[in-house]
Write an enzyme that holds these catalytic residues in place. Structure first.
Site, PDB file in Angstrom:
ATOM      1  N   SER A 256     -23.420  15.997  -8.891  1.00 39.94           N
ATOM      2  CA  SER A 256     -23.662  17.421  -8.624  1.00 39.94           C
ATOM      3  C   SER A 256     -24.742  17.685  -7.596  1.00 39.94           C
ATOM      4  O   SER A 256     -24.839  18.793  -7.064  1.00 39.94           O
ATOM      5  CB  SER A 256     -24.024  18.142  -9.933  1.00 39.94           C
ATOM      6  OG  SER A 256     -25.177  17.554 -10.513  1.00 39.94           O
TER       7      SER A 256
ATOM      8  N   ASP B  13     -31.699  25.619 -11.851  1.00 40.65           N
ATOM      9  CA  ASP B  13     -31.180  25.959 -13.177  1.00 40.65           C
ATOM     10  C   ASP B  13     -31.723  25.070 -14.289  1.00 40.65           C
ATOM     11  O   ASP B  13     -31.153  25.018 -15.377  1.00 40.65           O
ATOM     12  CB  ASP B  13     -29.646  25.923 -13.177  1.00 40.65           C
ATOM     13  CG  ASP B  13     -29.076  24.557 -12.825  1.00 40.65           C
ATOM     14  OD1 ASP B  13     -29.877  23.594 -12.732  1.00 40.65           O
ATOM     15  OD2 ASP B  13     -27.855  24.437 -12.631  1.00 40.65           O
TER      16      ASP B  13
ATOM     17  N   HIS C 124     -30.668  21.155 -11.863  1.00 39.36           N
ATOM     18  CA  HIS C 124     -30.440  21.034 -10.427  1.00 39.36           C
ATOM     19  C   HIS C 124     -31.543  21.766  -9.661  1.00 39.36           C
ATOM     20  O   HIS C 124     -32.258  22.592 -10.231  1.00 39.36           O
ATOM     21  CB  HIS C 124     -29.060  21.607 -10.071  1.00 39.36           C
ATOM     22  CG  HIS C 124     -27.955  21.017 -10.872  1.00 39.36           C
ATOM     23  ND1 HIS C 124     -27.440  21.629 -12.016  1.00 39.36           N
ATOM     24  CD2 HIS C 124     -27.276  19.862 -10.730  1.00 39.36           C
ATOM     25  CE1 HIS C 124     -26.498  20.860 -12.524  1.00 39.36           C
ATOM     26  NE2 HIS C 124     -26.373  19.782 -11.761  1.00 39.36           N
TER      27      HIS C 124
END
Length: 385
Positions: free
Chosen positions: A43, A353, A356
Site C-alpha cells: 500500500s 490514517d 499510512h
C-alpha cells in the site's frame, strides 16, 4: 563568435532535456535516464490495484485523495504516494507540464500501450510471503490479498513479454528501466501483529524468510536483465500511530526522545540490516547491476525527530491526520472515512490514517531517494548525461 557559442548552447540544451527531472512531454517522449519504471510492493506505493479488484476498500472513499487528486484514487494517502513523485520528475520548474505519466496499475491495464512508460504491480496489503504461508500459520486472510511478491513478479513477466515480443527487445527494456522493489515485507509482520500473534516466537522469526523472498525477486529481475533496482527497507514502525496505540505503555523507558517505541524500531532495524546485508551480497555477484537501498527508515525518523525543520508540526508528529479521535487519533486499523476526525492541513502531519503516511511525507521520502541522502547511492546519481 556565433559558431563558438553554438556548441555551448547545444550542450546546455542536452543537459537540460536529458536531466532526469526533464521527464516527458504529453506526447510521450521518454526521459534520457530511465525509459520506464516498474514498481512492486504494497500500500505504500499501490496506486489503484487493490481498488481494481475490491471496490469497497477505504481508499476509494473520501477523504482519501483529498489533497492532490481531490477524489479517491485507490491510494492509501491524501494524495500522491512515493512512486508518483519518482515518476513525476519535472523540468526544473514547479510545473507538471513535462512529466512522465503516472504509472498504470497492472490490474487496470489491458494493452501494451497502457504500460508504455512502465507499470505498478504493488497491491495494498500484499506480503513478501505467500497468502498460503499465512493460512498455514492460522491467520484470518480477510485483509491478506493473494497478491504476494511472487505473484507480482509473474505479473511483471507478462507485461515484459507484452512489451517486448523478442529477446532483444526485452533485453533493451530491462536494461533501460528503473525497478522499485518495495517496500515489501512490512505486511508480513503487520498481519500477525494485528492478529495478536507472539512477537518473539511467531513474528520475529519471519525476518529471514521475508528477506529470502525479496532476494529471490531481486535475482529474478537481474536474471531477466535488470540493471538498476531500488530496494527500500521498512519504516520505523515504533513511530507509527497505529502501533503507538496498540502498545501504549506507562513505562517511559519503552520510548525514545521522540516518543517512538524503541523495541519496535529495533525490530525495523533488524529487518533493514538483514536486507542490506543480502543486497550487498547479491550486488557483489554482478558488477554490471546497480542495487540501490532505499532508506525509508532514516527518512521518516528524521522528520519525526525534527518535524519543524522540514515543515511538519511537532505537536502532531505522532498523530494521524485522519482517525477516530482516540490515542494518536488511531484506535483501529483503518479508521479513516467520511466521519473521521480530520486534520485541517495534512501537509503538516507525518501520518495520514495511522498506518499510512501523508503525501507530504511521501514527497520527502521520494526526494531523499532521488537526490539523497536516503538512498545508497541516490537514484539520480546513477544517471549519465
Amino acid at each position: 563568435m556565433a559558431s563558438s557559442i553554438m556548441p555551448v548552447i547545444l550542450s546546455f540544451l542536452f543537459l537540460v532535456l536529458c536531466h532526469p527531472y526533464a521527464a516527458v512531454s504529453s506526447a510521450g517522449q521518454a526521459p534520457c535516464c530511465y525509459k520506464r519504471l516498474f514498481s512492486l510492493g504494497d500500500s505504500i506505493i499501490d496506486n489503484g490495484n487493490l481498488g481494481a479488484v475490491n471496490p469497497n476498500i477505504s481508499a476509494l472513499a473520501f477523504p482519501y485523495g483529498e489533497t492532490f487528486f481531490h477524489h479517491p484514487t485507490g491510494r492509501f494517502c491524501d494524495g500522491r504516494v512515493i512512486v508518483d513523485f519518482i515518476v513525476m520528475a519535472t523540468l526544473l520548474t514547479s510545473t507538471d507540464a513535462l512529466r512522465l505519466p503516472f504509472l498504470t496499475p497492472f490490474l487496470a491495464g489491458k494493452t501494451a500501450e497502457d504500460f508504455e512508460h512502465g507499470a505498478n504491480f504493488a497491491v495494498a496489503g500484499a506480503t513478501a510471503l505467500s497468502q498460503q504461508f499465512f493460512k498455514d500459520m492460522g491467520l484470518d486472510l480477510a485483509i491478506i490479498p493473494p497478491f504476494s511478491l511472487d505473484v507480482q513478479v509473474e505479473w511483471f513477466k507478462r507485461v515484459l513479454y507484452m512489451l517486448g515480443p523478442t529477446e532483444q527487445e526485452r533485453k533493451e527494456i530491462m536494461s533501460s528501466s528503473l525497478f522499485l522493489l518495495g517496500e515489501i515485507g512490512g505486511n508480513d509482520y503487520n498481519h500477525p501483529f494485528f492478529q495478536n500473534r507472539s512477537f518473539s516466537t511467531e513474528i520475529k522469526p519471519l525476518v529471514p524468510k521475508v528477506i529470502e523472498k525479496i532476494e529471490n525477486a531481486t535475482k529474478v529481475l537481474i536474471g531477466l536483465g535488470a540493471k538498476t533496482i531500488v530496494v527500500p527497507g521498512n519504516f520505523p514502525v515504533g513511530c507509527i500511530p497505529r502501533y503507538l496505540t496498540m502498545f501504549q505503555s506507562n513505562d517511559s523507558s519503552q520510548y525514545d526522545a521522540a516518543g517512538c517505541i524503541k523495541w519496535l524500531n529495533d525490530f525495523s532495524e533488524e529487518h533493514n540490516h538483514a536486507l542490506r546485508r543480502m543486497l550487498k551480497r547479491v550486488a557483489s555477484s554482478d558488477p554490471t547491476v546497480t542495487i540501490i537501498y532505499g532508506d525509508y527508515y532514516g527518512a521518516v525518523l528524521e522528520i519525526t525527530r525534527s518535524p519543524q525543520k522540514h515543515g511538519f508540526r511537532k505537536d502532531v508528529a505522532l498523530t494521524a491526520c485522519c482517525g477516530d479521535g482516540g490515542p494518536h487519533n488511531s484506535g483501529t486499523l483503518f479508521s479513516c472515512n467520511a466521519t473521521s476526525v480530520l486534520c485541517p492541513d495534512p501537509s503538516t502531519h507525518i501520518s495520514w490514517d495511522g498506518l499510512h503516511l501523508t503525501e507530504a511525507t511521501y514527497q520527502f521520502v521520494a526526494r531523499g531517494m532521488l537526490d539523497g541522502p536516503y538512498a545508497v547511492p541516490s537514484i539520480l546519481s546513477k544517471c549519465r548525461y
